[in-house]
Design a protein around this motif. Structure first.
Motif, PDB file in Angstrom:
ATOM      1  N   GLU A  60     -48.663 -92.575  -2.103  1.00 51.02           N
ATOM      2  CA  GLU A  60     -48.162 -92.113  -0.812  1.00 51.02           C
ATOM      3  C   GLU A  60     -47.781 -90.640  -0.903  1.00 51.02           C
ATOM      4  O   GLU A  60     -47.239 -90.187  -1.914  1.00 51.02           O
ATOM      5  N   LEU A  61     -48.126 -89.913   0.120  1.00 50.15           N
ATOM      6  CA  LEU A  61     -47.856 -88.479   0.145  1.00 50.15           C
ATOM      7  C   LEU A  61     -46.375 -88.241   0.383  1.00 50.15           C
ATOM      8  O   LEU A  61     -45.792 -88.754   1.329  1.00 50.15           O
ATOM      9  N   VAL A  62     -45.791 -87.464  -0.490  1.00 47.95           N
ATOM     10  CA  VAL A  62     -44.409 -87.028  -0.327  1.00 47.95           C
ATOM     11  C   VAL A  62     -44.473 -85.519  -0.221  1.00 47.95           C
ATOM     12  O   VAL A  62     -44.970 -84.848  -1.122  1.00 47.95           O
ATOM     13  N   SER A  63     -44.024 -84.988   0.895  1.00 47.49           N
ATOM     14  CA  SER A  63     -44.114 -83.546   1.090  1.00 47.49           C
ATOM     15  C   SER A  63     -42.807 -83.008   1.639  1.00 47.49           C
ATOM     16  O   SER A  63     -41.965 -83.751   2.147  1.00 47.49           O
ATOM     17  N   ALA A  64     -42.679 -81.702   1.541  1.00 44.97           N
ATOM     18  CA  ALA A  64     -41.487 -81.005   2.021  1.00 44.97           C
ATOM     19  C   ALA A  64     -41.875 -80.103   3.184  1.00 44.97           C
ATOM     20  O   ALA A  64     -43.051 -79.997   3.543  1.00 44.97           O
ATOM     21  N   ALA A  65     -40.891 -79.427   3.717  1.00 45.12           N
ATOM     22  CA  ALA A  65     -41.115 -78.582   4.894  1.00 45.12           C
ATOM     23  C   ALA A  65     -41.824 -77.277   4.566  1.00 45.12           C
ATOM     24  O   ALA A  65     -42.404 -76.654   5.449  1.00 45.12           O
ATOM     25  N   ASP A  66     -41.789 -76.856   3.305  1.00 49.14           N
ATOM     26  CA  ASP A  66     -42.418 -75.575   2.971  1.00 49.14           C
ATOM     27  C   ASP A  66     -43.120 -75.664   1.616  1.00 49.14           C
ATOM     28  O   ASP A  66     -42.907 -76.587   0.837  1.00 49.14           O
ATOM     29  N   GLU A  67     -43.955 -74.671   1.348  1.00 49.07           N
ATOM     30  CA  GLU A  67     -44.789 -74.654   0.154  1.00 49.07           C
ATOM     31  C   GLU A  67     -43.968 -74.630  -1.140  1.00 49.07           C
ATOM     32  O   GLU A  67     -44.309 -75.292  -2.115  1.00 49.07           O
ATOM     33  N   ALA A  68     -42.889 -73.876  -1.157  1.00 49.67           N
ATOM     34  CA  ALA A  68     -42.065 -73.783  -2.363  1.00 49.67           C
ATOM     35  C   ALA A  68     -41.511 -75.148  -2.750  1.00 49.67           C
ATOM     36  O   ALA A  68     -41.522 -75.525  -3.930  1.00 49.67           O
ATOM     37  N   HIS A  69     -41.048 -75.906  -1.771  1.00 51.05           N
ATOM     38  CA  HIS A  69     -40.513 -77.234  -2.068  1.00 51.05           C
ATOM     39  C   HIS A  69     -41.628 -78.216  -2.433  1.00 51.05           C
ATOM     40  O   HIS A  69     -41.428 -79.125  -3.236  1.00 51.05           O
ATOM     41  N   ASN A  70     -42.816 -78.054  -1.840  1.00 51.44           N
ATOM     42  CA  ASN A  70     -43.951 -78.894  -2.230  1.00 51.44           C
ATOM     43  C   ASN A  70     -44.321 -78.648  -3.691  1.00 51.44           C
ATOM     44  O   ASN A  70     -44.628 -79.590  -4.429  1.00 51.44           O
ATOM     45  N   LEU A  71     -44.300 -77.397  -4.132  1.00 55.76           N
ATOM     46  CA  LEU A  71     -44.571 -77.085  -5.539  1.00 55.76           C
ATOM     47  C   LEU A  71     -43.513 -77.709  -6.440  1.00 55.76           C
ATOM     48  O   LEU A  71     -43.827 -78.200  -7.529  1.00 55.76           O
ATOM     49  N   GLU A  72     -42.280 -77.699  -5.988  1.00 57.04           N
ATOM     50  CA  GLU A  72     -41.195 -78.306  -6.761  1.00 57.04           C
ATOM     51  C   GLU A  72     -41.412 -79.821  -6.898  1.00 57.04           C
ATOM     52  O   GLU A  72     -41.195 -80.382  -7.970  1.00 57.04           O
TER      53      GLU A  72
END
Length: 142
Positions: A60-72
């Motif tokens: 399941e895709l878990v994502s954040a609001a911005d690219e920096a948090h997605n990288l984290e």
């Protein structure tokens, strides 16, 4: 190829211990250690029995609001995979890692590989077999 299809084919066509690690658990500080410990224990139990073992993260895709948090998020999941592999107490007959950065991190950070020789390709840019010739990690039996 996308990860779910190869995992499904592998699980359907082989007698193996399939261990799915929940990404949401890996991202939850209170659940992370338990999820890693359970996956590591199940992996070690299966390897001790001589059984082929598949450790994979939930799809399941878990994502954040911005690219920096997605990288984290990606880094935290990769770190957990490294922790599981680093915890191996029995040497597997083989190891397959999917994903560029994660595969590199499993080899170098979890296994302590310092040098590798690529022998052949499955297709252009996809190594068929890699022989590790120098280890520097604490788990040199793998």
């Amino acid at each position: 190829p996308s990860t779910p299809a190869p995992i499904g084919r592998l699980r359907a066509g082989h007698d193996l211990e399939a261990i799915e690690v929940s990404v949401p658990d890996l991202l939850e500080p209170a659940a992370r250690a338990g999820a890693v410990a359970l996956a590591t224990q199940r992996m070690n139990d299966a390897l001790a029995r001589g059984q082929d073992t598949l450790v994979f993260t939930s799809r399941e895709l878990v994502s954040a609001a911005d690219e920096a948090h997605n990288l984290e998020i990606g880094a935290r999941v990769s770190e957990a995979v490294i922790d599981v592999v680093r915890g191996a107490t029995a040497a597997p007959r083989f190891l397959i890692a999917k994903g560029g950065i994660t595969s590199s991190d499993v080899a170098t950070r979890a296994l302590g590989v310092q040098r590798a020789l690529i022998q052949g390709q499955i297709m252009p840019g996809v190594p068929g077999q890699i022989r590790f010739s120098a280890y520097g990690g604490s788990n040199t039996s793998l």
